[in-house]
Motif scaffolding. Structure first.
Motif, PDB file in Angstrom:
ATOM      1  N   ARG A 119       0.827  -1.212   0.000  1.00  0.00           N
ATOM      2  CA  ARG A 119       0.000   0.000   0.000  1.00  0.00           C
ATOM      3  C   ARG A 119       0.858   1.258   0.000  1.00  0.00           C
ATOM      4  NH1 ARG A 119      -1.624   3.823   3.239  1.00  0.00           N
ATOM      5  NH2 ARG A 119      -0.463   2.952   5.012  1.00  0.00           N
ATOM      6  N   ASN A 123       1.416   4.158  -2.837  1.00  0.00           N
ATOM      7  CA  ASN A 123       0.838   5.422  -2.369  1.00  0.00           C
ATOM      8  C   ASN A 123      -0.687   5.337  -2.310  1.00  0.00           C
ATOM      9  OD1 ASN A 123       1.001   8.026  -1.374  1.00  0.00           O
ATOM     10  ND2 ASN A 123       0.917   8.968  -3.415  1.00  0.00           N
ATOM     11  N   THR A 124      -1.184   4.165  -1.939  1.00  0.00           N
ATOM     12  CA  THR A 124      -2.620   3.882  -1.798  1.00  0.00           C
ATOM     13  C   THR A 124      -3.373   4.125  -3.102  1.00  0.00           C
ATOM     14  OG1 THR A 124      -2.305   4.827   0.422  1.00  0.00           O
ATOM     15  CG2 THR A 124      -4.481   4.050  -0.104  1.00  0.00           C
ATOM     16  N   HIS A 125      -2.699   3.989  -4.221  1.00  0.00           N
ATOM     17  CA  HIS A 125      -3.329   4.130  -5.535  1.00  0.00           C
ATOM     18  C   HIS A 125      -3.315   2.785  -6.251  1.00  0.00           C
ATOM     19  CE1 HIS A 125      -2.109   8.657  -5.498  1.00  0.00           C
ATOM     20  NE2 HIS A 125      -3.269   8.452  -4.895  1.00  0.00           N
ATOM     21  N   ASP A 126      -4.328   2.574  -7.073  1.00  0.00           N
ATOM     22  CA  ASP A 126      -4.356   1.387  -7.920  1.00  0.00           C
ATOM     23  C   ASP A 126      -3.702   1.715  -9.257  1.00  0.00           C
ATOM     24  OD1 ASP A 126      -5.569  -0.423  -6.205  1.00  0.00           O
ATOM     25  OD2 ASP A 126      -7.589   0.230  -6.735  1.00  0.00           O
ATOM     26  N   LEU A 127      -2.620   1.024  -9.566  1.00  0.00           N
ATOM     27  CA  LEU A 127      -1.950   1.183 -10.855  1.00  0.00           C
ATOM     28  C   LEU A 127      -2.354   0.040 -11.763  1.00  0.00           C
ATOM     29  CD1 LEU A 127       1.604   2.153  -9.552  1.00  0.00           C
ATOM     30  CD2 LEU A 127      -0.238   3.687 -10.277  1.00  0.00           C
ATOM     31  N   ASN A 225      -4.337  -5.480 -12.713  1.00  0.00           N
ATOM     32  CA  ASN A 225      -4.218  -4.889 -11.384  1.00  0.00           C
ATOM     33  C   ASN A 225      -4.417  -5.979 -10.347  1.00  0.00           C
ATOM     34  OD1 ASN A 225      -6.092  -3.743  -8.942  1.00  0.00           O
ATOM     35  ND2 ASN A 225      -4.452  -2.319  -9.455  1.00  0.00           N
TER      36      ASN A 225
END
Length: 301
Positions: A119, A123-127, A225
């Motif tokens: 996480r 950076n708590t982003h979904d790539l 993802n």
């Protein structure tokens, strides 16, 4: 009928992923004989690592798509090997003779650490990776409906089946396979016969970690993802699905997990998906109770 065939085809792909994870889990559990709650998190961690490294290679290093996929895969396997070394030497070996709950609690902590590392790294982003090899291959067609699998699904299935066949053959006929069965059955007797129990144990943990890494890479390439929060649910699924085939036989564990993946796909196709996990877990618990009751009655007889 074609709709049913499509669900079977979808189940083949998810089933082989579960089978690979179950094979790797049983490879370690057959020696450890303890519940490892970190295995699903390691799978998700490897998938997330693959995506992060691939995105870095593509956007920062300006690598071509095949080169960045190769780069991400190599880094993922290196991380998996390092994780297996750390787990085997610093956690499993010191706690192997303690209470079973000790390793369960420790691996739960490892799972939380791996989840948080993924996480924070994202950076708590979904790539997302761009779709690859998504061309459909038609298996049957009628009245405008086509039962298909994509090229990447077929490649994943073929690669996993090949890995499982090689692993099954190695366990059945190689020297390591004989040593693995001996240590799994009685490590002290195996040590008295000259088997290097520690080496077999560490190789088993390494093999299980590499199976998780391969499953993570293939899942990331297919789905595009693999969220950092997916580790816990996959870990529970693999834990229960492996129990259907048996923790002490990786090939049987893989078959049980493949059947679970097929059943999960059929549920998704015909019943509300929001209830899928709950009912599948209930089904697995019922199967385990029935299997355990059958074994107890056989022993009594």
């Amino acid at each position: 009928m074609l709709y049913f065939i499509q669900q079977i085809l979808n189940g083949l792909h998810s089933g082989v992923l579960y089978a690979l994870l179950a094979f790797g889990y049983a490879l370690t559990n057959g020696i450890l004989h303890r519940t490892n709650l970190a295995y699903g998190a390691l799978f998700a961690f490897c998938g997330q690592t693959m995506i992060l490294v691939a995105v870095f290679g593509y956007q920062v290093l300006w690598l071509t798509l095949p080169a960045t996929i190769l780069f991400g895969t190599v880094v993922t396997f290196i991380y998996a090997a390092l994780a297996s070394r750390l787990l085997a030497r610093s956690l499993f070996e010191p706690l192997a003779n303690r209470s079973p709950n000790t390793i369960a609690a420790a691996t739960l902590g490892v799972a939380l650490v791996l989840t948080e590392l993924s996480r924070i790294a994202a950076n708590t982003h979904d790539l997302w990776l761009q779709p690859m090899l998504a061309q459909p291959v038609v298996f049957a067609e009628a009245d405008g409906f086509k039962a298909t699998l994509t090229v990447i699904q077929l490649m994943n299935c073929a690669l996993i089946v090949l890995v499982l066949l090689i692993g099954t053959f190695a366990l059945a006929y190689s020297r390591f396979g004989r040593q693995w069965r001996a240590v799994s059955d009685d490590p002290r007797a195996a040590a008295m016969c000259g088997t290097n129990v520690r080496r077999v144990f560490r190789l088993s943990v390494l093999g299980g970690s590499l199976c998780a890494a391969l499953a993570g890479v293939l899942a990331a390439l297919y789905y595009g993802n693999l969220g950092f929060s997916a580790g816990m649910i996959y870990g529970l699924k693999v834990l229960f699905a492996t129990a259907v085939g048996g923790y002490l036989s990786p090939p049987r564990a893989a078959l049980g997990a493949a059947a679970f993946g097929l059943a999960e796909s059929l549920w998704t196709g015909y019943f509300p998906i929001e209830w899928r996990d709950a009912w599948m877990f209930l089904f697995l618990v019922a199967v385990l109770v029935l299997v355990g009751a059958g074994r107890d009655s056989h022993r009594t007889a």
